[in-house]
Structure formats: structure tokens, C-alpha cells
Design a protein around this motif. Sequence first.
Motif, short mmCIF file in Angstrom:
data_model
loop_
_atom_site.label_atom_id
_atom_site.label_comp_id
_atom_site.label_asym_id
_atom_site.label_seq_id
_atom_site.Cartn_x
_atom_site.Cartn_y
_atom_site.Cartn_z
N ALA A 88 0.82 -1.20 0.00
CA ALA A 88 0.00 0.00 0.00
C ALA A 88 0.86 1.26 0.00
CB ALA A 88 -0.94 0.00 1.20
N GLU A 89 2.07 1.15 0.56
CA GLU A 89 2.97 2.30 0.62
C GLU A 89 3.85 2.39 -0.62
OE1 GLU A 89 3.01 4.63 2.83
OE2 GLU A 89 1.54 3.75 4.19
N GLY A 90 3.62 1.49 -1.58
CA GLY A 90 4.34 1.57 -2.85
C GLY A 90 5.56 0.70 -2.99
N PHE A 91 5.80 -0.18 -2.03
CA PHE A 91 6.96 -1.06 -2.11
C PHE A 91 6.60 -2.36 -2.82
CE2 PHE A 91 8.55 1.76 1.14
CZ PHE A 91 9.92 1.79 0.89
N GLU A 92 7.60 -2.99 -3.37
CA GLU A 92 7.45 -4.30 -4.00
C GLU A 92 7.81 -5.38 -2.99
OE1 GLU A 92 9.49 -6.94 -7.61
OE2 GLU A 92 10.14 -4.87 -7.22
N LEU A 93 7.11 -6.51 -3.03
CA LEU A 93 7.46 -7.67 -2.21
C LEU A 93 8.02 -8.74 -3.13
CD1 LEU A 93 4.43 -7.96 0.25
CD2 LEU A 93 6.67 -6.94 0.66
N ALA A 94 9.08 -9.40 -2.67
CA ALA A 94 9.71 -10.43 -3.50
C ALA A 94 10.23 -11.55 -2.62
CB ALA A 94 10.84 -9.83 -4.32
N ALA A 95 10.30 -12.74 -3.21
CA ALA A 95 10.82 -13.90 -2.49
C ALA A 95 12.34 -13.87 -2.42
CB ALA A 95 10.36 -15.18 -3.17
N ASP A 96 12.99 -13.18 -3.36
CA ASP A 96 14.45 -13.12 -3.41
C ASP A 96 14.91 -11.67 -3.36
OD1 ASP A 96 14.81 -15.97 -3.84
OD2 ASP A 96 14.01 -15.61 -5.85
N MET A 97 16.13 -11.48 -2.89
CA MET A 97 16.71 -10.14 -2.86
C MET A 97 17.07 -9.71 -4.28
SD MET A 97 19.09 -10.44 0.58
CE MET A 97 19.73 -8.75 0.42
N PRO A 98 17.02 -8.42 -4.58
CA PRO A 98 17.33 -7.94 -5.93
C PRO A 98 18.80 -8.14 -6.28
CG PRO A 98 17.12 -6.09 -4.43
CD PRO A 98 16.66 -7.30 -3.67
N GLU A 99 19.08 -8.18 -7.56
CA GLU A 99 20.44 -8.45 -8.02
C GLU A 99 21.45 -7.47 -7.46
OE1 GLU A 99 22.64 -8.23 -12.31
OE2 GLU A 99 20.87 -9.51 -12.19
N TRP A 100 21.08 -6.19 -7.35
CA TRP A 100 22.05 -5.19 -6.90
C TRP A 100 22.49 -5.41 -5.46
CZ3 TRP A 100 20.77 -2.48 -2.59
CH2 TRP A 100 19.41 -2.28 -2.30
N SER A 101 21.68 -6.14 -4.67
CA SER A 101 21.98 -6.30 -3.25
C SER A 101 22.70 -7.60 -2.92
CB SER A 101 20.68 -6.26 -2.44
OG SER A 101 19.88 -7.42 -2.70
N VAL A 102 22.81 -8.51 -3.87
CA VAL A 102 23.42 -9.81 -3.61
C VAL A 102 24.92 -9.64 -3.42
CG1 VAL A 102 23.83 -12.13 -4.53
CG2 VAL A 102 21.65 -10.97 -4.97
N PRO A 103 25.50 -10.14 -2.32
CA PRO A 103 26.92 -9.95 -2.04
C PRO A 103 27.83 -10.35 -3.20
CG PRO A 103 25.84 -10.91 -0.14
CD PRO A 103 24.83 -10.90 -1.25
N GLU A 104 27.47 -11.42 -3.93
CA GLU A 104 28.31 -11.87 -5.03
C GLU A 104 28.37 -10.87 -6.16
OE1 GLU A 104 26.11 -13.66 -3.47
OE2 GLU A 104 27.31 -15.23 -2.55
N ARG A 105 27.41 -9.93 -6.19
CA ARG A 105 27.38 -8.93 -7.24
C ARG A 105 28.26 -7.72 -6.89
NH1 ARG A 105 25.46 -11.51 -11.66
NH2 ARG A 105 23.55 -12.65 -11.17
N ARG A 106 28.76 -7.68 -5.67
CA ARG A 106 29.61 -6.58 -5.28
C ARG A 106 30.91 -6.61 -6.07
NH1 ARG A 106 30.80 -6.94 0.75
NH2 ARG A 106 32.04 -5.12 0.22
N ASN A 107 31.53 -5.46 -6.14
CA ASN A 107 32.79 -5.38 -6.86
C ASN A 107 33.78 -6.40 -6.30
OD1 ASN A 107 35.67 -4.17 -7.26
ND2 ASN A 107 34.38 -3.08 -8.71
N ALA A 108 34.41 -7.15 -7.19
CA ALA A 108 35.31 -8.23 -6.79
C ALA A 108 36.48 -7.72 -5.97
CB ALA A 108 35.81 -8.97 -8.03
N ALA A 109 36.94 -6.50 -6.23
CA ALA A 109 38.08 -5.96 -5.49
C ALA A 109 37.72 -5.74 -4.03
CB ALA A 109 38.53 -4.65 -6.13
N LEU A 110 36.51 -5.24 -3.76
CA LEU A 110 36.09 -5.03 -2.38
C LEU A 110 35.96 -6.36 -1.65
CD1 LEU A 110 33.31 -2.28 -2.69
CD2 LEU A 110 35.74 -1.99 -2.22
N THR A 111 35.35 -7.33 -2.32
CA THR A 111 35.18 -8.64 -1.71
C THR A 111 36.52 -9.28 -1.38
OG1 THR A 111 33.11 -8.97 -2.92
CG2 THR A 111 34.16 -10.93 -2.02
#
Length: 225
Positions: A88-111
Amino acid sequence: MADRQTASSLPSPAPAAGRYMIGNWSHILTDGGASTELRIVFDLVAQRLVAMQLQTERGFVDAGRRELADVQDSLLTANANVLESPVAEGFELAADMPEWSVPERRNAALTQFEREIAFCKVQHGQLIETLVFELEAASDEVADEFRWDVVDSAKGNLGSAAANASTDDAVDQEAAIANAEAWIADRISNGSLADIVAASIALSSANETQSAVFELLGAPAPEAA
């Protein structure tokens, strides 16, 4: 702090769609500061903020621990209505976290650098403990000088590595550098002395870090065992 929800353009699936509340949010992160645009992922089951990025001129960058804690507290206390009715407040609900938030998607140098620091804490735990003791026994000026020497070194090395680990697109490289700088500010600039010493070892070596500390202390470094 006051917030302004800005995710009204997102689709509104049924609440049964998943445990993660995903969308955009505006939050004032500092007293008297301007509102910052964010994108967030809130775990409705665990009742905690699990991912957040801040929008900057260079694109979205990962939020620090303090920023995460501040926004999570705001959602849980001042904005409970959003968590009760996220769609109702305009947010999306999902069973999985979005691609941008997945740790494996972080820059490899930082990881990789994060892993190296963790490894150094295990491999050189006794040395780190000794150097922290020496720095704490010295003046605050000495400890601060060592801290900012490491921060400056990390900015140069990690910023370059993050850009190289990104795509060839100039915008992506700028965002990678900004993300690296934000990571350094959160994990190194504001880290404990043990974090600083471990980061120094990861950036150079145990021997070089030991020599740098004792040079600042004005005493010759003991020979490494």
C-alpha cells in the motif's frame, strides 16, 4: 528523523509474494542535512534492513553500518505503518533479494580485500594485538597518523582495483571508485585499530606494517620471528 517514501511507481504484488520489501526511500542521515535518496531491502520476517545503497553523483553506493542502523531504526519506530502495509505504501514484495543487493554482485576488489583483512586477522593475530597495544600506549596523534596513512593508501589501491574490476564503461568505473571510497570510510576510517592494522598488512605486508608503526613511535622495529 523525517522520511519521505518515493517508491509509488513500483508494482504492488500481493503480500504473499515474498519476505523482502524492496523499493526507494528518502532519509535525512545527518541532523540538519539534506534528504538522501536510497534503495533498500527490508526482511519482513527477520524485521531488519538487509541491504541499502545511497544515490550519489557517481551512482548508487553501498551504505555503511551506521547509516543502515539509522534507517532501520527509523523504519521500525517512526515508520511502522510502512512495514505493516508495504504494498500500500508503494513497495514491492519479493521472495528473493534484488540483483544489486546480492553480495556476489559486489565489486570483486572489495570482496577480495575484505577477505584479505579477515585472513590477516587470523594469520597475524598476535602481531596485530602487539601493534594495537603499542599504538594505544602512544599518543592519540600517533594512532591517528597511522590510521590516516592506511586510509590514504587504501583509497589509492582499492579505488584503482575497484575500477579495474568493473566494466569498461566510465560511469560504472566512477561508481566502483565511489563504492570503494564509501567502503573505506565505513570499514577503515571508522574501524577499530585492529581493523586498521589488519588492513595495513593486507595492503603491504606484516614486516612493512610493523616497521611503519615503530617508525611512528620513534623506536626501531623488533626483528620478525
